[in-house]
Write a protein that holds these residues in place. Structure first.
Motif, mmCIF file in Angstrom:
data_model
loop_
_atom_site.group_PDB
_atom_site.id
_atom_site.type_symbol
_atom_site.label_atom_id
_atom_site.label_comp_id
_atom_site.label_asym_id
_atom_site.label_seq_id
_atom_site.Cartn_x
_atom_site.Cartn_y
_atom_site.Cartn_z
ATOM 1 N N ASN A 47 37.383 24.946 46.603
ATOM 2 C CA ASN A 47 37.421 26.495 46.765
ATOM 3 C C ASN A 47 37.907 27.120 45.595
ATOM 4 O OD1 ASN A 47 37.699 24.445 49.364
ATOM 5 N ND2 ASN A 47 36.862 26.441 50.170
ATOM 6 N N LYS A 48 38.922 26.532 44.888
ATOM 7 C CA LYS A 48 39.694 27.154 44.019
ATOM 8 C C LYS A 48 38.889 27.258 42.316
ATOM 9 C CE LYS A 48 44.286 26.095 45.413
ATOM 10 N NZ LYS A 48 45.799 25.618 45.304
ATOM 11 N N VAL A 49 37.870 26.534 42.417
ATOM 12 C CA VAL A 49 36.924 26.585 41.139
ATOM 13 C C VAL A 49 35.491 26.947 41.398
ATOM 14 C CG1 VAL A 49 38.630 25.080 39.878
ATOM 15 C CG2 VAL A 49 36.805 24.101 41.327
ATOM 16 N N ILE A 50 35.194 26.760 42.689
ATOM 17 C CA ILE A 50 33.616 27.235 42.918
ATOM 18 C C ILE A 50 33.709 28.060 44.205
ATOM 19 C CG2 ILE A 50 31.183 26.417 43.384
ATOM 20 C CD1 ILE A 50 32.055 23.534 42.351
ATOM 21 N N THR A 51 33.018 29.242 44.066
ATOM 22 C CA THR A 51 32.752 30.169 44.955
ATOM 23 C C THR A 51 31.072 30.505 45.335
ATOM 24 O OG1 THR A 51 32.874 32.022 43.542
ATOM 25 C CG2 THR A 51 34.912 31.246 44.650
ATOM 26 N N ILE A 52 30.895 30.718 46.297
ATOM 27 C CA ILE A 52 29.432 31.025 46.780
ATOM 28 C C ILE A 52 29.390 32.352 47.506
ATOM 29 C CG2 ILE A 52 29.595 29.464 48.733
ATOM 30 C CD1 ILE A 52 26.509 28.690 48.080
ATOM 31 N N LEU A 89 46.920 36.128 33.269
ATOM 32 C CA LEU A 89 46.332 34.798 33.044
ATOM 33 C C LEU A 89 45.191 34.229 34.061
ATOM 34 C CD1 LEU A 89 46.412 32.291 31.031
ATOM 35 C CD2 LEU A 89 48.284 31.590 32.474
ATOM 36 N N GLU A 90 45.653 34.699 35.392
ATOM 37 C CA GLU A 90 44.827 34.382 36.268
ATOM 38 C C GLU A 90 43.741 35.086 36.314
ATOM 39 O OE1 GLU A 90 46.697 34.771 40.133
ATOM 40 O OE2 GLU A 90 45.059 34.041 41.316
ATOM 41 N N HIS A 91 43.483 36.362 35.912
ATOM 42 C CA HIS A 91 42.298 37.203 36.050
ATOM 43 C C HIS A 91 41.597 36.766 34.858
ATOM 44 C CE1 HIS A 91 44.059 40.667 38.710
ATOM 45 N NE2 HIS A 91 43.880 39.634 39.240
ATOM 46 N N ARG A 92 42.110 36.377 33.725
ATOM 47 C CA ARG A 92 41.273 35.933 32.599
ATOM 48 C C ARG A 92 40.379 34.526 32.864
ATOM 49 N NH1 ARG A 92 45.669 38.299 29.777
ATOM 50 N NH2 ARG A 92 46.545 36.252 29.496
ATOM 51 N N GLN A 93 41.329 33.814 33.441
ATOM 52 C CA GLN A 93 40.609 32.536 34.035
ATOM 53 C C GLN A 93 39.669 32.649 34.973
ATOM 54 O OE1 GLN A 93 42.624 29.853 36.606
ATOM 55 N NE2 GLN A 93 42.477 28.224 34.919
ATOM 56 N N ALA A 94 39.696 33.651 36.059
ATOM 57 C CA ALA A 94 38.598 33.727 36.742
ATOM 58 C C ALA A 94 37.249 34.439 36.096
ATOM 59 C CB ALA A 94 39.016 34.862 38.112
ATOM 60 N N ASN A 95 37.686 35.190 35.079
ATOM 61 C CA ASN A 95 36.330 35.971 34.405
ATOM 62 C C ASN A 95 35.856 34.787 33.596
ATOM 63 O OD1 ASN A 95 36.937 38.377 35.435
ATOM 64 N ND2 ASN A 95 38.254 39.008 33.672
#
Length: 239
Positions: free
Chosen positions: A110-115, A222-228
């Motif tokens: 869930n933390k690395v894949i969303t749908i 850092l968290e936002h950049r990783q999500a992008n």
């Protein structure tokens, strides 16, 4: 002679009045067959209107009303067919989405894949950390099994697939790629090649690289950049 001429005159003009009821009967039979064929796909109100028109024709009010209703049946059939196809596709995609959600939950991804369900289709968003090493476009070992599992589910439908690469706004310095444009495009293309090798037809695939131009969040943490930094895989709707 007069009597003989009169008889010949009668013979030349044969009574053809029987053709009128005959043609009306053929029209009614044609309308009946159309009604029987279309009854499975039109509503009861439409059937009731058609029956009233047929009854009127039988009472001598003509066949124009029947022809008008037949035209309505044709339009009804034309509308129902695309709607049925669209509904069937929606049901398949919703079923697929449910299966993918179950897979993500069961594997704890869930933390690395969303749908999510979007107007253009079902979009899977995979963070770059699950697919690549930093600054690389090569799929790393663990990602191959995950992509294979997802692909086994996606193969249930034949919809086109769009693959998009995205990065954060940190400029690239050195290395193989000159810019985030190149990195995002190369990452999307790597996934496309993997799907193609696994049997997805080439004409069902497309890719694009957006660099830093479509962030999910502001690039302020850092968290936002990783999500992008992500690859979006969208199973496109066809209707």
């Amino acid at each position: 002679m007069k009597r003989r001429r009169y008889s010949n005159h009668d013979e030349e003009h044969i009574d053809e009045s029987w053709l009128i009821p005959y043609s009306d009967l053929l029209t009614l039979l044609l309308a009946l067959f159309i009604v029987l064929f279309a009854s499975g796909s039109i509503n009861n109100d439409k059937l009731q209107q058609i029956m009233i028109s047929m009854n009127s024709a039988l009472k001598g009010q003509g066949s124009s009303m029947i022809l008008k209703e037949n035209s309505g049946i044709t339009k009804e059939l034309e509308k129902s067919k695309p709607q049925t196809n669209k509904q069937a596709e929606t049901e398949k995609l919703q079923s697929l989405m449910g299966q993918i959600e179950n897979y993500i939950n069961e594997r704890g991804l869930n933390k690395v894949i969303t749908i999510q369900d979007e107007p253009k289709g079902i979009k899977l968003s995979l963070k770059d950390v699950i697919l690549y090493e930093s600054g690389s476009a090569e799929l790393k070992g663990d990602s191959l099994s995950i992509l294979t599992d997802l692909l086994d589910l996606i193969k249930q439908v034949e919809n086109p697939i769009s693959i998009e690469g995205h990065t954060d706004n940190v400029p690239i310095t050195g290395g193989r790629f000159k810019s985030n444009w190149e990195l995002s495009s190369a990452r999307a293309l790597t996934v496309l090649y993997f799907f193609e090798e696994k049997g997805i037809p080439s004409n069902k695939l497309q890719f694009s690289g957006f660099g830093e131009q479509k962030p999910i969040f502001p690039n302020d943490t850092l968290e936002h950049r990783q999500a992008n930094r992500r690859v979006d895989i969208t199973i496109l709707k066809t209707e």
